[in-house]
Design a protein around this motif. Structure first.
Motif, short mmCIF file in Angstrom:
data_model
loop_
_atom_site.label_atom_id
_atom_site.label_comp_id
_atom_site.label_asym_id
_atom_site.label_seq_id
_atom_site.Cartn_x
_atom_site.Cartn_y
_atom_site.Cartn_z
N SER A 15 0.85 -1.19 0.00
CA SER A 15 0.00 0.00 0.00
C SER A 15 0.89 1.24 0.00
CB SER A 15 -0.89 0.01 1.25
OG SER A 15 -1.67 1.18 1.31
N SER A 16 0.32 2.35 -0.39
CA SER A 16 1.03 3.62 -0.26
C SER A 16 0.61 4.33 1.03
CB SER A 16 0.76 4.52 -1.46
OG SER A 16 -0.63 4.77 -1.57
N ASP A 17 -0.36 3.75 1.75
CA ASP A 17 -0.90 4.32 2.98
C ASP A 17 -0.21 3.71 4.19
OD1 ASP A 17 -2.42 5.07 5.21
OD2 ASP A 17 -4.31 4.99 4.10
N GLU A 18 0.63 4.49 4.86
CA GLU A 18 1.39 3.97 6.00
C GLU A 18 0.48 3.50 7.14
OE1 GLU A 18 5.16 5.12 8.86
OE2 GLU A 18 4.52 6.54 7.32
N VAL A 20 -2.51 2.09 6.95
CA VAL A 20 -3.03 0.76 6.61
C VAL A 20 -1.94 -0.30 6.82
CG1 VAL A 20 -3.93 -0.66 4.71
CG2 VAL A 20 -4.74 1.68 5.01
N ASN A 47 5.32 10.52 -1.37
CA ASN A 47 4.10 10.45 -2.17
C ASN A 47 4.19 9.42 -3.28
OD1 ASN A 47 2.79 12.46 -0.76
ND2 ASN A 47 3.58 14.09 -2.05
#
Length: 72
Positions: A15-18, A20, A47
């Protein structure tokens, strides 16, 4: 730590969402599965790129079951 093709670690989630990533890491650790975070985001902006959760090969199937199960 160098993660090469001979590495005992395999990616089970990305994921790019830390946030999560951290939540899923905790889910696996709660089940006593060793897990590492491999961050491949651009160090200047955070980003671009992905963050990977990796477990050892012998834990891959169980980790995927946990990550794919719904939170009840």
């Amino acid at each position: 730590m160098s993660l090469t093709k001979e590495s005992p670690w395999v990616t089970v989630f990305e994921s790019s969402d830390e946030f999560v990533i951290r939540i899923n890491k905790l889910r696996l650790e709660d089940e006593e599965i060793p897990v590492i975070i491999f961050d491949q985001r651009d160090s200047s902006y955070n980003n671009f790129g992905l963050i990977y959760l990796k477990v050892q090969h012998q834990d891959e199937e169980r980790a995927l079951e946990i990550l794919n199960s719904s939170n009840e």
